[in-house]
Design a protein around this motif. Structure first.
Motif, PDB file in Angstrom:
ATOM      1  N   GLY A  45       0.815  -1.210   0.000  1.00 49.26           N
ATOM      2  CA  GLY A  45       0.000   0.000   0.000  1.00 49.26           C
ATOM      3  C   GLY A  45       0.845   1.253   0.000  1.00 49.26           C
ATOM      4  N   PHE A  46       1.901   1.249   0.779  1.00 52.85           N
ATOM      5  CA  PHE A  46       2.803   2.399   0.822  1.00 52.85           C
ATOM      6  C   PHE A  46       3.584   2.507  -0.485  1.00 52.85           C
ATOM      7  N   PHE A  47       4.048   1.373  -1.002  1.00 51.54           N
ATOM      8  CA  PHE A  47       4.768   1.370  -2.281  1.00 51.54           C
ATOM      9  C   PHE A  47       3.915   2.011  -3.376  1.00 51.54           C
ATOM     10  N   GLY A  48       2.618   1.747  -3.328  1.00 52.19           N
ATOM     11  CA  GLY A  48       1.686   2.282  -4.325  1.00 52.19           C
ATOM     12  C   GLY A  48       1.519   3.793  -4.282  1.00 52.19           C
ATOM     13  N   LEU A  49       2.083   4.447  -3.285  1.00 52.10           N
ATOM     14  CA  LEU A  49       1.992   5.905  -3.178  1.00 52.10           C
ATOM     15  C   LEU A  49       3.079   6.619  -3.988  1.00 52.10           C
ATOM     16  N   ALA A  50       3.826   5.863  -4.772  1.00 48.91           N
ATOM     17  CA  ALA A  50       4.903   6.456  -5.583  1.00 48.91           C
ATOM     18  C   ALA A  50       4.343   7.554  -6.480  1.00 48.91           C
ATOM     19  N   ARG A  51       5.130   8.621  -6.614  1.00 48.72           N
ATOM     20  CA  ARG A  51       4.756   9.731  -7.494  1.00 48.72           C
ATOM     21  C   ARG A  51       6.032  10.350  -8.056  1.00 48.72           C
ATOM     22  N   VAL A  52       5.876  11.210  -9.028  1.00 46.44           N
ATOM     23  CA  VAL A  52       7.020  11.907  -9.615  1.00 46.44           C
ATOM     24  C   VAL A  52       7.120  13.303  -9.011  1.00 46.44           C
ATOM     25  N   ASP A  53       8.299  13.619  -8.506  1.00 49.06           N
ATOM     26  CA  ASP A  53       8.623  14.952  -8.004  1.00 49.06           C
ATOM     27  C   ASP A  53      10.042  15.280  -8.445  1.00 49.06           C
ATOM     28  N   TYR A  54      10.222  16.455  -8.987  1.00 51.94           N
ATOM     29  CA  TYR A  54      11.565  16.938  -9.337  1.00 51.94           C
ATOM     30  C   TYR A  54      12.348  15.957 -10.213  1.00 51.94           C
ATOM     31  N   GLY A  55      11.647  15.279 -11.126  1.00 49.29           N
ATOM     32  CA  GLY A  55      12.310  14.422 -12.098  1.00 49.29           C
ATOM     33  C   GLY A  55      12.681  13.039 -11.620  1.00 49.29           C
ATOM     34  N   THR A  56      12.192  12.649 -10.435  1.00 50.92           N
ATOM     35  CA  THR A  56      12.459  11.296  -9.949  1.00 50.92           C
ATOM     36  C   THR A  56      11.234  10.756  -9.225  1.00 50.92           C
ATOM     37  N   VAL A  57      11.328   9.527  -8.748  1.00 50.24           N
ATOM     38  CA  VAL A  57      10.224   8.895  -8.029  1.00 50.24           C
ATOM     39  C   VAL A  57      10.403   9.154  -6.538  1.00 50.24           C
ATOM     40  N   THR A  58       9.311   9.549  -5.894  1.00 46.98           N
ATOM     41  CA  THR A  58       9.336   9.820  -4.458  1.00 46.98           C
ATOM     42  C   THR A  58       8.152   9.146  -3.779  1.00 46.98           C
ATOM     43  N   TRP A  59       8.273   9.008  -2.463  1.00 50.16           N
ATOM     44  CA  TRP A  59       7.205   8.505  -1.606  1.00 50.16           C
ATOM     45  C   TRP A  59       7.102   9.438  -0.411  1.00 50.16           C
ATOM     46  N   PRO A  60       5.981   9.392   0.318  1.00 51.89           N
ATOM     47  CA  PRO A  60       5.863  10.211   1.525  1.00 51.89           C
ATOM     48  C   PRO A  60       7.014   9.923   2.495  1.00 51.89           C
ATOM     49  N   GLY A  61       7.361  10.912   3.291  1.00 51.68           N
ATOM     50  CA  GLY A  61       8.436  10.750   4.262  1.00 51.68           C
ATOM     51  C   GLY A  61       9.802  11.032   3.675  1.00 51.68           C
ATOM     52  N   GLU A  62       9.815  11.773   2.566  1.00 52.38           N
ATOM     53  CA  GLU A  62      11.069  12.165   1.914  1.00 52.38           C
ATOM     54  C   GLU A  62      11.899  10.975   1.435  1.00 52.38           C
ATOM     55  N   ILE A  63      11.224   9.935   0.974  1.00 50.56           N
ATOM     56  CA  ILE A  63      11.896   8.775   0.389  1.00 50.56           C
ATOM     57  C   ILE A  63      11.968   8.998  -1.109  1.00 50.56           C
ATOM     58  N   ASP A  64      13.158   8.844  -1.675  1.00 50.10           N
ATOM     59  CA  ASP A  64      13.300   8.961  -3.124  1.00 50.10           C
ATOM     60  C   ASP A  64      14.446   8.080  -3.594  1.00 50.10           C
ATOM     61  N   ILE A  65      14.577   7.976  -4.891  1.00 59.58           N
ATOM     62  CA  ILE A  65      15.657   7.187  -5.484  1.00 59.58           C
ATOM     63  C   ILE A  65      16.202   7.986  -6.660  1.00 59.58           C
ATOM     64  N   ALA A  66      17.496   7.918  -6.854  1.00 59.00           N
ATOM     65  CA  ALA A  66      18.152   8.723  -7.890  1.00 59.00           C
ATOM     66  C   ALA A  66      17.625   8.376  -9.283  1.00 59.00           C
ATOM     67  N   PRO A  67      17.306   9.390 -10.084  1.00 57.71           N
ATOM     68  CA  PRO A  67      16.819   9.115 -11.430  1.00 57.71           C
ATOM     69  C   PRO A  67      17.863   8.389 -12.279  1.00 57.71           C
ATOM     70  N   GLU A  68      19.143   8.618 -11.982  1.00 57.43           N
ATOM     71  CA  GLU A  68      20.200   7.918 -12.723  1.00 57.43           C
ATOM     72  C   GLU A  68      20.117   6.417 -12.493  1.00 57.43           C
ATOM     73  N   THR A  69      19.834   6.024 -11.259  1.00 58.49           N
ATOM     74  CA  THR A  69      19.693   4.607 -10.928  1.00 58.49           C
ATOM     75  C   THR A  69      18.502   4.018 -11.663  1.00 58.49           C
ATOM     76  N   LEU A  70      17.401   4.734 -11.659  1.00 56.80           N
ATOM     77  CA  LEU A  70      16.192   4.255 -12.337  1.00 56.80           C
ATOM     78  C   LEU A  70      16.433   4.056 -13.829  1.00 56.80           C
ATOM     79  N   TYR A  71      17.161   4.981 -14.427  1.00 59.22           N
ATOM     80  CA  TYR A  71      17.406   4.921 -15.868  1.00 59.22           C
ATOM     81  C   TYR A  71      18.427   3.836 -16.226  1.00 59.22           C
ATOM     82  N   VAL A  72      19.556   3.852 -15.555  1.00 59.48           N
ATOM     83  CA  VAL A  72      20.640   2.924 -15.901  1.00 59.48           C
ATOM     84  C   VAL A  72      20.273   1.475 -15.586  1.00 59.48           C
TER      85      VAL A  72
END
Length: 79
Positions: A45-72
């Motif tokens: 349920g929490f994973f499903g809260l993914a959204r796009v902010d500032y060119g990358t994927v984020t979740w509530p609580g300031e969780i994000d992952i580098a867009p370079e990692t997602l792309y490569v």
């Protein structure tokens, strides 16, 4: 690296991503779920809260992952 412009969280902790250059890729978050910062994403349920902010994927609580990692590390998908 191109920015993420759309994300669709899918079962099995996978993300379907669209990048600014028009490419679509699938990214498996499973290998990352052991890291403390990503442990909350184990909850589907929490994973499903993914959204796009500032060119990358984020979740509530300031969780994000580098867009370079997602792309490569993302696997290209073709329509």
């Amino acid at each position: 690296m191109p920015d993420v412009v759309a994300v669709i969280p899918e079962p099995g902790h996978s993300l379907r991503l669209t990048f600014a250059n028009g490419e679509c890729r699938r990214f498996d978050m499973t290998p990352y779920l052991g890291y403390p910062v990503f442990q909350r994403l184990r909850n589907p349920g929490f994973f499903g809260l993914a959204r796009v902010d500032y060119g990358t994927v984020t979740w509530p609580g300031e969780i994000d992952i580098a867009p370079e990692t997602l792309y490569v590390e993302g696997v290209p998908e073709y329509p």
